[in-house]
Scaffold this active site. Structure first.
Site, PDB file in Angstrom:
ATOM      1  N   GLY A  60       0.834  -1.187   0.000  1.00  0.00           N
ATOM      2  CA  GLY A  60       0.000   0.000   0.000  1.00  0.00           C
ATOM      3  C   GLY A  60       0.873   1.241   0.000  1.00  0.00           C
ATOM      4  CB  THR A  61       2.809   2.812  -2.095  1.00  0.00           C
ATOM      5  OG1 THR A  61       3.432   1.665  -1.543  1.00  0.00           O
ATOM      6  CG2 THR A  61       3.834   3.914  -2.221  1.00  0.00           C
TER       7      THR A  61
END
Length: 536
Positions: free
Chosen positions: A355-356
């Site tokens: 998750g970024t």
């Protein structure tokens, strides 16, 4: 009024966006607008990036947070600068201490994978060296959204609800220290739906304190004490000394030339090197008009690049082979020679999801920035420091518990890092900033954006909208539903195992801002997210 925020039965297309005095592209409209507002108030692209990044910790906490890391590439005054804002593992942690907790591999949740958060220090360092406004001014929009609330976006809501299901399964009842995550992100026991108003006084107060103290409170003041006390209370490894010792690094970017353009990345411990290795392999082949051959070679080059990267990349102080060696013509030629007409079995590398958030920003003075920020896996470790909104990242999950592995866990060490901003130049002139976020999809997304842009001549929006593929493991590749069926069939005939998942969420989310020769800015944003470009 009732409608499905995630469903659109019609084909939808958007155009690239043009601007002149400022542009911000990211995965959330409110964050992009906050960044543009900062430019309009007299700030530059770097101030805008900080404002956007801070807002993203509030409006998109499903992918990043105050307790995460940052990498950035900055074009300013005719030079490209690299910023490594990743944190080290706690000094007291070791393979033995983790194994003593009953683990054979690094866990994804809990205190074991927690590393020093680098984001607040990176914001402060970027602001100090290149900003025009104060850090407090840059963080003010994020403080306001956290304190008074904001409407949750559609894609964010989707991942928030998925995060709640996962964290409930893995963390609920596993320790009272996990309950603070639910108190912060699952208020009233639910995840917000699209359009629901979400607020967090903890986020607001923490961001305000970071701004007032130029980040000092987080590493050597009141916030540092809250973080270290929380970890000490529950047997974690992160201490006040670990926080105080953190340093943001200015690094020399690395690059390869791809068909006349220079593609730039942050050097290790980032995995940008993986994308450069793949591009170097492919640039040595003669041009071909055969689509099947192009995809096949790209698939094989990416597998070889990942095998090389996972065997070599870690904290640069612990690497046993240099970047120059990995990009040398001799080594690349050796890798290229392994590509035949059929799919090969690669070295065992098993990519994980991540998750970024990624953003690109530019201003009317020629400044540009490629900026990426992450908790690593979704909300991170599942640990939130009480009443602060600080979700501690789980970046250390990438460490190996094999003492002979190059990325073996050790105290005070930076791990292999997935987040990678990128930048494109030609003849020492800036073309612009681009990136594709999403765990191990990132170098694969970078390669595809570059191929779409340089090989196919697509504009920024087209380059992002094009159907994507990704290597998963062994000979398995996944392709999006829009990926041409005849190409999938031809690749399968070469031995590739082609699969088509239901959801496109794992194929990365990108942003692009190019600068035309006349100075005009043109941007593309991600259709697989709540992507948005603000410009004027």
């Amino acid at each position: 009024m009732n409608f499905n925020a995630l469903y659109n039965p019609h084909a939808s297309a958007r155009m690239s966006v043009y601007g002149g005095k400022g542009m911000v592209a990211t995965s959330h409209p409110l964050a992009a607008q906050a960044g543009l507002d900062i430019i309009k108030k007299g700030g530059n692209a770097f101030d805008a990036a900080i404002a956007t990044a801070a807002c993203l910790t509030v409006v998109e906490p499903t992918s990043n947070g105050i307790g995460g890391d940052v990498f950035a590439l900055l074009w300013v005054d005719g030079k490209l600068h690299g910023l490594n804002g990743s944190g080290k593992s706690p000094e007291s942690i070791s393979i033995d201490t983790v194994k003593a907790k009953g683990h054979d591999t690094m866990p994804k949740f809990g205190f074991e994978p927690v590393t020093v958060p680098g984001a607040p220090a990176a914001w402060a360092e970027l602001n100090k060296r290149f900003g025009k406004l104060t850090l407090a001014e840059c963080l003010a929009p994020a403080v306001e959204y956290a304190r008074y609330g904001h409407p949750v976006a559609a894609i964010v809501s989707k991942y928030w609800q998925g995060g709640l299901r996962a964290y409930t399964t893995h963390l609920k009842g596993k320790g009272d220290y996990f309950e603070h995550w639910f108190d912060t992100f699952a208020q009233n026991g639910t995840a917000p739906k699209a359009g629901d108003i979400w607020k967090s006084q903890g986020h607001a107060n923490t961001l305000e304190e970071i701004g007032k103290t130029n980040g000092e409170s987080f590493y050597r003041g009141g916030l540092a004490k809250e973080i270290s006390d929380f970890c000490a209370k529950h047997g974690g490894w992160l201490t006040a000394n670990d926080l105080a010792a953190h340093q943001t690094l200015w690094v020399e970017p690395i690059s390869v030339n791809y068909k006349g353009y220079d593609v730039w990345q942050i050097p290790p411990n980032g995995q940008g090197l993986v994308g450069l290795i793949a591009m170097n392999i492919l640039s040595g082949f003669e041009d071909t008009s055969c689509e099947i051959t192009k995809y096949h070679r790209s698939f094989e080059a990416m597998k070889l690049a990942f095998a090389a990267g996972k065997a070599a990349i870690t904290d640069p102080d612990h690497m046993t082979i240099t970047v120059d060696e990995l990009l040398s013509s001799q080594y690349i030629k050796k890798l290229r020679s392994q590509i035949t007409d059929t799919a090969a079995q690669p070295a065992p590398v098993l990519p994980d999801s991540g998750g970024t958030v990624y953003l690109a920003a530019a201003d009317g003075d020629g400044n540009m920035i490629s900026f990426i920020q992450s908790n690593y896996m979704g909300f991170g470790s599942g640990l939130v420091v009480p009443n602060t909104g600080i979700a501690l990242q789980n970046r250390g999950a990438d460490f190996s518990l094999d003492p002979n592995h190059v990325n073996a866990l050790k105290g005070g060490k930076r791990t292999y890092h997935t987040i990678i901003p990128s930048f494109l130049t030609k003849g020492n002139k800036p073309i612009g900033a681009f990136g594709v976020m999403g765990g191990y999809m990132q170098p694969q997304g970078h390669l595809q954006v570059i191929q779409n842009t340089i090989d196919l001549g697509l504009n920024p929006q087209q380059a992002l909208d094009a159907p994507r593929w990704q290597w998963i493991a062994d000979k398995r590749f996944e392709v999006e539903h829009r990926f041409p069926r005849h190409i999938s069939q031809a690749l399968a005939a070469k031995g590739h195992q082609i699969h088509m998942p239901i959801d496109s969420g794992s194929f990365g989310r990108g942003q692009i801002i190019w600068q035309l020769e006349n100075g005009t800015l043109v941007g593309g944003t991600e259709s697989r997210a709540d992507g948005h470009i603000s410009a004027f």
